[in-house]
Design an enzyme around this catalytic site. Structure first.
Site, PDB file in Angstrom:
ATOM      1  N   VAL A  38      16.896  27.917   4.965  1.00  0.00           N
ATOM      2  CA  VAL A  38      16.179  28.697   6.599  1.00  0.00           C
ATOM      3  C   VAL A  38      16.360  30.125   6.347  1.00  0.00           C
ATOM      4  O   VAL A  38      16.555  30.676   6.371  1.00  0.00           O
ATOM      5  CB  VAL A  38      16.521  27.765   7.836  1.00  0.00           C
ATOM      6  CG1 VAL A  38      15.231  28.987   8.840  1.00  0.00           C
ATOM      7  CG2 VAL A  38      15.223  26.724   7.478  1.00  0.00           C
TER       8      VAL A  38
ATOM      9  N   SER B 295      13.167  39.553   6.275  1.00  0.00           N
ATOM     10  CA  SER B 295      13.202  39.838   7.321  1.00  0.00           C
ATOM     11  C   SER B 295      13.742  41.836   6.260  1.00  0.00           C
ATOM     12  O   SER B 295      13.683  42.465   7.079  1.00  0.00           O
ATOM     13  CB  SER B 295      14.828  39.675   7.739  1.00  0.00           C
ATOM     14  OG  SER B 295      14.684  38.456   8.843  1.00  0.00           O
TER      15      SER B 295
ATOM     16  N   ALA C 281      16.291  32.527   2.930  1.00  0.00           N
ATOM     17  CA  ALA C 281      14.557  32.508   3.702  1.00  0.00           C
ATOM     18  C   ALA C 281      14.456  33.332   4.737  1.00  0.00           C
ATOM     19  O   ALA C 281      14.220  34.908   4.686  1.00  0.00           O
ATOM     20  CB  ALA C 281      13.775  31.144   4.025  1.00  0.00           C
ATOM     21  N   GLU C 282      15.228  34.021   6.003  1.00  0.00           N
ATOM     22  CA  GLU C 282      14.979  34.513   7.283  1.00  0.00           C
ATOM     23  C   GLU C 282      15.490  35.858   6.738  1.00  0.00           C
ATOM     24  O   GLU C 282      14.808  36.651   7.246  1.00  0.00           O
ATOM     25  CB  GLU C 282      15.756  34.025   8.163  1.00  0.00           C
ATOM     26  CG  GLU C 282      14.161  34.890   9.595  1.00  0.00           C
ATOM     27  CD  GLU C 282      14.974  34.264  10.365  1.00  0.00           C
ATOM     28  OE1 GLU C 282      14.750  35.139  11.784  1.00  0.00           O
ATOM     29  OE2 GLU C 282      14.991  33.460  10.894  1.00  0.00           O
ATOM     30  N   THR C 283      17.008  35.804   5.688  1.00  0.00           N
ATOM     31  CA  THR C 283      16.847  36.483   5.065  1.00  0.00           C
ATOM     32  C   THR C 283      16.053  37.896   4.412  1.00  0.00           C
ATOM     33  O   THR C 283      16.075  39.038   4.511  1.00  0.00           O
ATOM     34  CB  THR C 283      18.588  36.751   4.622  1.00  0.00           C
ATOM     35  OG1 THR C 283      19.721  35.470   5.578  1.00  0.00           O
ATOM     36  CG2 THR C 283      19.367  37.948   4.136  1.00  0.00           C
TER      37      THR C 283
END
Length: 127
Positions: free
Chosen positions: A48, A56, A51-53
C-alpha cells in the site's frame, strides 16, 4: 528530481526506486527484504505504501507547480505473496481533473505475477 523529493521520508526508508514518472504513468520498485511481516512475506502495508507513493507522485506531477496532491482514499486487494527480490508497481491515470486525480496501481513480482491491485484518489490543492 522525484527521488530528491523523497529524501528522508518513508518511501526512501522502504527502498522505493522510481523508474518512470509522467502525469499519466509512474513506475517504481521496492525490495521485499526489509518490508516483510513476521512470516517473511511482503507486508500488505508495504504494498500500500508503494501504491500510494507512485500514485501520489503522478498526481503531484499532474497538479503542477505550486500545487500538492494529498491522498484521500486508497484500496488494495492482495492477490499473492512475495518472499524475495523486488516488486514493481505501475500507477496508471484513470482521471485527472482540477481538484481530483485517481490512479490504478498494479504491483507485480519479478516473474510478472500480480501481487496487489490498488486504487488511489488524491485531492489537488494549492500549496
Amino acid at each position: 528530481m522525484v527521488a530528491d523529493m523523497h529524501a528522508g521520508t518513508l518511501p526512501e526508508r522502504m527502498g522505493i526506486e522510481f523508474l518512470e514518472a509522467t502525469p499519466e504513468r509512474v513506475s517504481g520498485r521496492m525490495p521485499v527484504e526489509g518490508n516483510t511481516q513476521p512470516y517473511g512475506l511482503l507486508h500488505g502495508g508495504a504494498s500500500v505504501v508503494l501504491a500510494e507513493t507512485l500514485g501520489s507522485v503522478a498526481a503531484a506531477i499532474h497538479a503542477g507547480p505550486g500545487r500538492i496532491a494529498v491522498g484521500i482514499e486508497i484500496s488494495a486487494t492482495h492477490h499473492r505473496s512475495a518472499s524475495s527480490g523486488h516488486v514493481t508497481g505501475v500507477a496508471t491515470r484513470l482521471h485527472a481533473g482540477r481538484t481530483l486525480a485517481t490512479y490504478d496501481i498494479e504491483i507485480s513480482d519479478e516473474q510478472g505475477r500480480r501481487v496487489c491491485t490498488s486504487r488511489l484518489t488524491c485531492i489537488l490543492r494549492d500549496r
